[in-house]
Design an enzyme around this catalytic site. Structure first.
Site, PDB file in Angstrom:
ATOM      1  N   THR A 217       0.428   8.171 -11.484  1.00 33.56           N
ATOM      2  CA  THR A 217       1.840   8.173 -11.124  1.00 33.56           C
ATOM      3  C   THR A 217       2.593   7.276 -12.091  1.00 33.56           C
ATOM      4  O   THR A 217       2.248   6.112 -12.264  1.00 33.56           O
ATOM      5  CB  THR A 217       2.028   7.681  -9.682  1.00 33.56           C
ATOM      6  OG1 THR A 217       1.394   8.602  -8.801  1.00 33.56           O
ATOM      7  CG2 THR A 217       3.494   7.568  -9.326  1.00 33.56           C
TER       8      THR A 217
ATOM      9  N   HIS B 146      -5.162  15.575  -3.520  1.00 30.86           N
ATOM     10  CA  HIS B 146      -5.330  14.118  -3.444  1.00 30.86           C
ATOM     11  C   HIS B 146      -5.730  13.781  -2.008  1.00 30.86           C
ATOM     12  O   HIS B 146      -4.882  13.621  -1.129  1.00 30.86           O
ATOM     13  CB  HIS B 146      -4.039  13.419  -3.827  1.00 30.86           C
ATOM     14  CG  HIS B 146      -4.202  11.955  -4.110  1.00 30.86           C
ATOM     15  ND1 HIS B 146      -5.296  11.223  -3.686  1.00 30.86           N
ATOM     16  CD2 HIS B 146      -3.411  11.071  -4.805  1.00 30.86           C
ATOM     17  CE1 HIS B 146      -5.171   9.966  -4.084  1.00 30.86           C
ATOM     18  NE2 HIS B 146      -4.033   9.849  -4.774  1.00 30.86           N
TER      19      HIS B 146
ATOM     20  N   ASN C 104      -7.221   7.367  -1.284  1.00 28.95           N
ATOM     21  CA  ASN C 104      -6.254   6.263  -1.392  1.00 28.95           C
ATOM     22  C   ASN C 104      -5.307   6.113  -0.208  1.00 28.95           C
ATOM     23  O   ASN C 104      -4.185   5.636  -0.353  1.00 28.95           O
ATOM     24  CB  ASN C 104      -5.440   6.394  -2.683  1.00 28.95           C
ATOM     25  CG  ASN C 104      -6.285   6.168  -3.912  1.00 28.95           C
ATOM     26  OD1 ASN C 104      -7.466   5.832  -3.819  1.00 28.95           O
ATOM     27  ND2 ASN C 104      -5.706   6.376  -5.078  1.00 28.95           N
TER      28      ASN C 104
ATOM     29  N   TYR D  71      -3.686   8.262   1.604  1.00 28.60           N
ATOM     30  CA  TYR D  71      -2.580   9.195   1.785  1.00 28.60           C
ATOM     31  C   TYR D  71      -2.924  10.186   2.894  1.00 28.60           C
ATOM     32  O   TYR D  71      -3.915  10.025   3.594  1.00 28.60           O
ATOM     33  CB  TYR D  71      -2.236   9.857   0.455  1.00 28.60           C
ATOM     34  CG  TYR D  71      -1.708   8.851  -0.547  1.00 28.60           C
ATOM     35  CD1 TYR D  71      -0.535   8.144  -0.286  1.00 28.60           C
ATOM     36  CD2 TYR D  71      -2.397   8.564  -1.722  1.00 28.60           C
ATOM     37  CE1 TYR D  71      -0.056   7.183  -1.181  1.00 28.60           C
ATOM     38  CE2 TYR D  71      -1.931   7.605  -2.619  1.00 28.60           C
ATOM     39  CZ  TYR D  71      -0.761   6.921  -2.337  1.00 28.60           C
ATOM     40  OH  TYR D  71      -0.292   5.963  -3.202  1.00 28.60           O
TER      41      TYR D  71
ATOM     42  N   ASN E 236      -3.722   1.389   0.959  1.00 26.40           N
ATOM     43  CA  ASN E 236      -2.787   1.844   1.990  1.00 26.40           C
ATOM     44  C   ASN E 236      -3.331   1.659   3.408  1.00 26.40           C
ATOM     45  O   ASN E 236      -3.135   2.492   4.293  1.00 26.40           O
ATOM     46  CB  ASN E 236      -2.377   3.302   1.751  1.00 26.40           C
ATOM     47  CG  ASN E 236      -1.356   3.442   0.645  1.00 26.40           C
ATOM     48  OD1 ASN E 236      -0.455   2.615   0.519  1.00 26.40           O
ATOM     49  ND2 ASN E 236      -1.497   4.466  -0.174  1.00 26.40           N
TER      50      ASN E 236
END
Length: 407
Positions: free
Chosen positions: A33, A201, A204, A206, A261
């Site tokens: 990103t 994805h 992480n 998400y 996260n």
């Protein structure tokens, strides 16, 4: 200049996409990103811009890091407005997105490379100020750390806000289904724009991992309560994407031992083991699978991460249980690989390819530097994420070895 490195398996061919694509080397550009998209509309306090479009600068950045027969994974691409967690990040849900991403794809293909679109939904790692929509997750579980701030101030503000102050809405079953459809629409748009495949994805912390993680997913319906039920959303997502674009064009990224996260799940091996066994059984022709190393963490040192693994009774854990499950499916590893620790790894048979991120940022010719044993330029972390006044700085201005600024 020749180097013994050139004899490494890193520089041998690898077939992915069920044999449809043969890579000429195994140095893979990791998804990164960078927040360099162009605003779609004028932004005002009353009507802030919420959509960004891929641009020529982005196409240049990807092209700089493309090699003949090399594989690049795109930055995380939201399949919907509500899935985008950062300003400057282009999605794939309006025609202008597809037009912009086609510039990137064409630039990569012009140099003989391949590129996959990584589809990403932030889930609760977001604030409603950015998207203008409710923040979503598997459950309405608030952020664990009361002192964690969202990465950017809300639009037209200079004050960052705390994530805990904006807990997510628990997704209804209907919303789960429509979100899966958003992914499918984006995947088809990606393939129409010329991407060579799609990567989910699923790592992480998400949205897919928010369903997998027991500390976030507190549901009592068919999407939560046991390791098997917590796998239902990502498995349904992969099923529908396989129907939409073909499983040979589909991949997934996973972080079974990640903490990013606020992912603090128990039953790691039980949950991700079930997920991977089902993926292999249902989709044996996946293009590849991509895993993050157990001891790599964006927010902790390796020693700090090891303490977590020790506390889970996983002191000596590796990715080998998942490698065994996936068998002949091409198996990628990411997380801290560099010019010192990459040698002999693929020869061990543990992995089929290695992902490089931060050193690809500062070394557009990373493949050649690794091959020839040339020193690497260090990266400037302050330029990782935009939007910035000069988006090219720390993005497209890193020179190849021996050119431009001293290395």
């Amino acid at each position: 200049m020749t180097s013994i490195n050139s004899q490494s398996k890193l520089f041998q061919p690898l077939a992915i996409a069920n044999g449809k694509i043969t890579l000429k080397h195994r140095v893979v550009f990791a998804p990164l990103t960078r927040n360099r998209g162009t605003p779609y509309a004028e932004s005002t306090p009353e009507k802030p811009n919420r959509v960004w479009i891929p641009n020529d600068l982005m196409a240049e950045q990807y092209a700089q890091r493309t090699t003949d027969g090399g594989l690049l994974i795109s930055e995380a691409i939201p399949p919907s407005l509500e899935g985008n967690a950062m300003p400057g990040v282009p999605g794939l849900f309006i025609p202008e997105h597809a037009e912009g991403w086609k510039k990137v794809v064409d630039a990569v293909h012009a140099k003989g490379g391949y590129i996959y679109a990584q589809l990403w939904h932030s889930g609760r790692a977001n604030i409603p100020h950015l998207t203008g929509t409710p923040t979503l997750s598997s459950s309405s579980t608030p952020w664990d750390d009361p002192n964690d701030y969202y990465s950017h101030p809300p639009p037209h503000s200079t004050t960052r806000v705390k994530l805990v102050d904006y807990p997510p809405h628990e997704m209804t079953v209907s919303k789960i289904k429509s979100t899966i459809q958003d992914f499918c629409n984006a995947a088809k748009m990606a393939m129409s724009a010329g991407f060579d495949g799609v990567e989910v994805h699923g790592a992480n912390g998400y949205l897919p991992e928010q369903f997998l993680s027991s500390n976030i997913n507190h549901r009592t319906d068919e999407y939560g309560g046991t390791p098997e039920k917590r796998c239902k959303f990502p498995l349904e997502l992969m099923d529908e994407l396989a129907k939409a674009v073909g499983e040979e064009n589909l991949a997934i990224r996973l972080s079974p031992f990640g903490l990013f996260n606020q992912a603090r799940s128990t039953q790691r091996l039980e949950t991700w083991g079930h997920l991977c066994r089902e993926l292999k059984a249902n989709h044996p022709k996946l293009s590849y699978v991509s895993f993050i190393e157990p001891r790599f963490e964006q927010i902790y040192t390796e020693a700090e991460k090891q303490k977590f693994l020790d506390s889970w009774g996983l002191a000596d854990i590796s990715l080998s249980p998942f490698r065994k499950i996936f068998g002949e499916t091409p198996f990628f590893s990411g997380g801290g690989w560099n010019d010192k620790n990459s040698w002999g790894v693929l020869e061990s048979g543990d992995y089929d390819a290695l992902l490089y991120g931060r050193y690809f940022i500062s070394n557009p010719d990373l493949v050649e530097r690794l091959r020839r044993g040339l020193p690497l330029t260090h990266y400037d972390r302050s330029r990782f994420y935009g939007p910035l006044e000069d988006n090219s700085a720390g993005y497209t201005d890193y020179p190849e070895y021996g050119k431009g600024a001293p290395n």
